[in-house]
Write an enzyme that holds these catalytic residues in place. Structure first.
Site, mmCIF file in Angstrom:
data_model
loop_
_atom_site.group_PDB
_atom_site.id
_atom_site.type_symbol
_atom_site.label_atom_id
_atom_site.label_comp_id
_atom_site.label_asym_id
_atom_site.label_seq_id
_atom_site.Cartn_x
_atom_site.Cartn_y
_atom_site.Cartn_z
ATOM 1 N N LEU A 67 46.919 53.337 37.810
ATOM 2 C CA LEU A 67 46.560 52.322 36.805
ATOM 3 C C LEU A 67 45.330 51.520 37.204
ATOM 4 O O LEU A 67 44.783 50.781 36.382
ATOM 5 C CB LEU A 67 47.723 51.330 36.602
ATOM 6 C CG LEU A 67 49.133 51.905 36.422
ATOM 7 C CD1 LEU A 67 50.138 50.772 36.257
ATOM 8 C CD2 LEU A 67 49.179 52.823 35.211
ATOM 9 N N TYR A 79 32.377 52.498 29.997
ATOM 10 C CA TYR A 79 33.821 52.499 30.247
ATOM 11 C C TYR A 79 34.420 53.848 29.838
ATOM 12 O O TYR A 79 35.153 54.491 30.610
ATOM 13 C CB TYR A 79 34.475 51.350 29.475
ATOM 14 C CG TYR A 79 35.995 51.308 29.554
ATOM 15 C CD1 TYR A 79 36.639 51.122 30.766
ATOM 16 C CD2 TYR A 79 36.779 51.434 28.407
ATOM 17 C CE1 TYR A 79 38.033 51.080 30.844
ATOM 18 C CE2 TYR A 79 38.164 51.389 28.471
ATOM 19 C CZ TYR A 79 38.783 51.216 29.694
ATOM 20 O OH TYR A 79 40.171 51.175 29.770
ATOM 21 N N LYS A 91 36.248 56.772 32.215
ATOM 22 C CA LYS A 91 37.633 57.219 32.030
ATOM 23 C C LYS A 91 37.659 58.728 31.815
ATOM 24 O O LYS A 91 38.543 59.435 32.303
ATOM 25 C CB LYS A 91 38.272 56.497 30.838
ATOM 26 C CG LYS A 91 38.689 55.056 31.146
ATOM 27 C CD LYS A 91 39.865 55.015 32.105
ATOM 28 C CE LYS A 91 40.469 53.638 32.273
ATOM 29 N NZ LYS A 91 41.438 53.573 33.372
ATOM 30 N N GLY A 110 86.897 10.403 12.050
ATOM 31 C CA GLY A 110 87.484 10.299 10.721
ATOM 32 C C GLY A 110 86.608 10.808 9.585
ATOM 33 O O GLY A 110 87.050 10.883 8.434
ATOM 34 N N VAL A 111 85.373 11.183 9.877
ATOM 35 C CA VAL A 111 84.459 11.624 8.813
ATOM 36 C C VAL A 111 84.919 12.964 8.231
ATOM 37 O O VAL A 111 85.333 13.859 8.964
ATOM 38 C CB VAL A 111 83.013 11.735 9.368
ATOM 39 C CG1 VAL A 111 82.134 12.601 8.456
ATOM 40 C CG2 VAL A 111 82.413 10.351 9.538
HETATM 41 N N1 LIG Z 1 45.681 47.137 28.727
HETATM 42 C C1 LIG Z 1 45.133 47.947 27.851
HETATM 43 O O1 LIG Z 1 45.079 47.665 26.658
HETATM 44 C C2 LIG Z 1 44.591 49.276 28.314
HETATM 45 C C3 LIG Z 1 44.157 50.196 27.341
HETATM 46 C C4 LIG Z 1 43.648 51.408 27.771
HETATM 47 C C5 LIG Z 1 43.600 51.713 29.106
HETATM 48 N N2 LIG Z 1 44.007 50.806 30.009
HETATM 49 C C6 LIG Z 1 43.899 51.135 31.434
HETATM 50 O O2 LIG Z 1 45.149 50.955 32.060
HETATM 51 C C7 LIG Z 1 44.944 50.486 33.401
HETATM 52 C C8 LIG Z 1 45.745 49.208 33.597
HETATM 53 O O3 LIG Z 1 45.335 48.275 32.613
HETATM 54 P P1 LIG Z 1 45.767 46.757 32.660
HETATM 55 O O4 LIG Z 1 45.707 46.277 31.278
HETATM 56 O O5 LIG Z 1 46.990 46.613 33.464
HETATM 57 O O6 LIG Z 1 44.505 46.148 33.407
HETATM 58 P P2 LIG Z 1 44.466 45.046 34.554
HETATM 59 O O7 LIG Z 1 45.420 43.975 34.289
HETATM 60 O O8 LIG Z 1 43.025 44.677 34.721
HETATM 61 O O9 LIG Z 1 44.980 45.876 35.819
HETATM 62 C C9 LIG Z 1 44.176 46.735 36.522
HETATM 63 C C10 LIG Z 1 44.455 46.495 37.976
HETATM 64 O O10 LIG Z 1 43.661 47.386 38.763
HETATM 65 C C11 LIG Z 1 43.187 46.650 39.872
HETATM 66 N N3 LIG Z 1 42.025 47.272 40.476
HETATM 67 C C12 LIG Z 1 40.741 47.218 40.076
HETATM 68 N N4 LIG Z 1 39.982 47.910 40.931
HETATM 69 C C13 LIG Z 1 40.786 48.397 41.888
HETATM 70 C C14 LIG Z 1 40.596 49.162 43.039
HETATM 71 N N5 LIG Z 1 39.388 49.586 43.392
HETATM 72 N N6 LIG Z 1 41.652 49.465 43.801
HETATM 73 C C15 LIG Z 1 42.873 49.042 43.469
HETATM 74 N N7 LIG Z 1 43.133 48.314 42.405
HETATM 75 C C16 LIG Z 1 42.084 47.994 41.605
HETATM 76 C C17 LIG Z 1 42.862 45.312 39.268
HETATM 77 O O11 LIG Z 1 42.693 44.348 40.269
HETATM 78 P P3 LIG Z 1 42.003 42.944 39.900
HETATM 79 O O12 LIG Z 1 43.024 42.184 39.134
HETATM 80 O O13 LIG Z 1 41.673 42.373 41.228
HETATM 81 O O14 LIG Z 1 40.814 43.283 39.069
HETATM 82 C C18 LIG Z 1 44.067 45.086 38.407
HETATM 83 O O15 LIG Z 1 45.122 44.502 39.129
HETATM 84 C C19 LIG Z 1 43.448 50.279 33.584
HETATM 85 O O16 LIG Z 1 42.925 51.415 34.242
HETATM 86 C C20 LIG Z 1 42.922 50.228 32.172
HETATM 87 O O17 LIG Z 1 41.607 50.725 32.071
HETATM 88 C C21 LIG Z 1 44.514 49.590 29.647
#
Ligand SMILES: NC(=O)c1ccc[n+]([C@@H]2O[C@H](COP(=O)([O-])OP(=O)(O)OC[C@H]3O[C@@H](n4cnc5c(N)ncnc54)[C@H](OP(=O)(O)O)[C@@H]3O)[C@@H](O)[C@H]2O)c1
Length: 380
Positions: free
Chosen positions: A54, A104, A108, A283-284
């Site tokens: 993730l 982005y 991906k 009593g109400v």
């Molecule tokens: N949420 C959505 O709507 C959505 C939609 C499509 C795809 N996704 C994908 O699903 C995944 C999780 O999404 P999320 O919403 O949970 O996002 P998030 O809250 O930003 O979680 C991503 C996590 O990855 C960590 N991270 C970033 N770089 C890293 C690294 N080099 N090594 C280890 N950890 C790292 C981040 O740390 P920091 O907090 O320190 O940045 C964060 O804790 C992501 O890859 C995102 O692109 C999410």
């Protein structure tokens, strides 16, 4: 024992997934966070049966971060596994944006390709979910989710910015994402495919989302809770509440007082009627009326009461004695005039449910004394 590794474990999806994984029997969970030493990652990779990958960035300060983290970390992982002849299952949270030529989306897509190559070469199972917008508790506002941003701003009395109210949104709910990810724990691939979908996808527009969230905010005043049989509405309601400030969980209710005691409406619903409480002094007697279609449930939660009913064209008196010592509900059928009397020395509190909302213009409430016949006889 299934050994699980979650990368990006501290993020929105990660935190929700880990909570669920901890509840699974026979599962050991390891986490990898941003800033952790790569040696920790390698140690976990050696031991993992399944990896929920993730870790990712959506809005980094520099565009180069997309490639370094989204595709770069994925390549690092699969290269290590390949070199060490490990073939854990990998579940990858890609994005619908992978179909577009944005930094982005491209990062991906490159991560997906690395995973597909790893699977083709090693036979390891790879499950790619191209997620649309995920919403639910713990998603950061002002980052990658319009739902999170709107929930945060509206619940904090801030204005929201809407550039295009008609813009369509494709959304999935976090618990559905987690369910689908958890299924992968034990799933065995039967088809030659990489892409999987979240079982339930919602469609709305930015304008409609804002309208629903303002309506949800308004429930504290209107008391009318939204139609929870609509899944999107239910999930937006629960998500909205998760953005309330800790000092904003409670709210006042109007109290209608008279010489008998007080009445407070708690919750109203166009689908399920309303819940209210009354306090009554010693009593109400309340009621002495009947309804044609409205039905009610009476539940004494403090004190004791005598509830009397009489079919409107009958003399037969029906009496129930109820108290907080044996919590019971008394159903009030239509066509029965009814009353409830506080028979304790102190205050009595009753919880009521009515199957319809009180309508001032059509109250469906007709005064008629329950003991009118007897009283008239006494007078005579
Ligand atoms: N949420 C959505 O709507 C959505 C939609 C499509 C795809 N996704 C994908 O699903 C995944 C999780 O999404 P999320 O919403 O949970 O996002 P998030 O809250 O930003 O979680 C991503 C996590 O990855 C960590 N991270 C970033 N770089 C890293 C690294 N080099 N090594 C280890 N950890 C790292 C981040 O740390 P920091 O907090 O320190 O940045 C964060 O804790 C992501 O890859 C995102 O692109 C999410």
């Amino acid at each position: 024992m299934i050994n699980v590794l979650v990368t990006g474990a501290g993020g929105f999806i990660g935190k929700n997934l880990i909570d669920r994984l901890h509840k699974e029997k026979g599962v050991s969970v390891k986490q990898y966070h941003r800033g952790d030493d790569p040696s920790l990652l390698y140690r976990h990779l050696n031991e993992s049966d399944i990896i929920y990958h993730l870790a990712g960035v959506n809005r980094p300060q520099r565009n180069a971060e997309f490639a370094r983290i989204n595709s770069g970390l994925t390549e690092l992982i699969v290269n290590y596994l390949r070199e060490n002849q490990k073939t854990p299952k990998i579940v990858f949270s890609s994005s619908t944006q992978a179909a577009f030529d944005t930094p982005y989306g491209l990062s991906k897509k490159a991560a997906e390709e690395a995973l597909k190559n790893y699977s083709n070469e090693t036979g390891a199972e790879v499950y790619i979910f191209r997620l649309p917008g995920v919403f639910g508790k713990w998603c950061k506002p002002h980052y990658n989710s319009v739902v999170a941003t709107f929930c945060h701003e509206i619940s904090h009395d801030n204005e929201i910015e809407i550039h295009d109210a008609n813009k369509t949104l494709e959304l999935v709910y976090i618990d559905d994402v987690v369910d689908n990810f958890i299924d992968c724990l034990t799933r065995k691939k039967t088809e030659e495919k990489f892409y999987y979908h979240i079982s339930q996808i919602f469609h709305t527009t930015v304008g409609e989302l804002a309208r629903q969230l303002y309506e949800i905010k308004g429930t504290r005043k209107s008391l009318i809770i939204p139609d929870m049989s609509d899944k999107l509405t239910k999930y937006l309601y629960t998500t909205y509440l998760s953005y309330l400030d800790e000092n904003n969980f409670s709210y006042d209710l109007p109290v209608y007082q008279d010489e008998r005691g007080s009445l407070v409406e708690l919750i109203k619903s166009h689908q399920a009627g309303q819940v209210f409480i009354s306090t009554s002094r010693k009593g109400v007697i309340r009621g002495n009326h009947y309804h044609h279609t409205k039905v009610e449930k009476f539940c004494v939660i403090k004190g004791a009461a005598t509830i009397k009913l009489r079919k409107i064209n009958s003399d037969e008196l029906i009496t129930y004695t109820v108290s907080d010592q044996n919590i019971q509900i008394v159903d009030i059928p239509p066509g029965f005039t009814h009353s409830i009397e506080n028979v304790t020395d102190g205050e009595m509190i009753v919880l009521f449910w009515a199957n319809e909302l009180f309508d001032q213009d059509n109250p469906d409430t007709f005064p008629l004394k329950v003991q009118q016949i007897k009283d008239d006889e006494k007078k005579g």
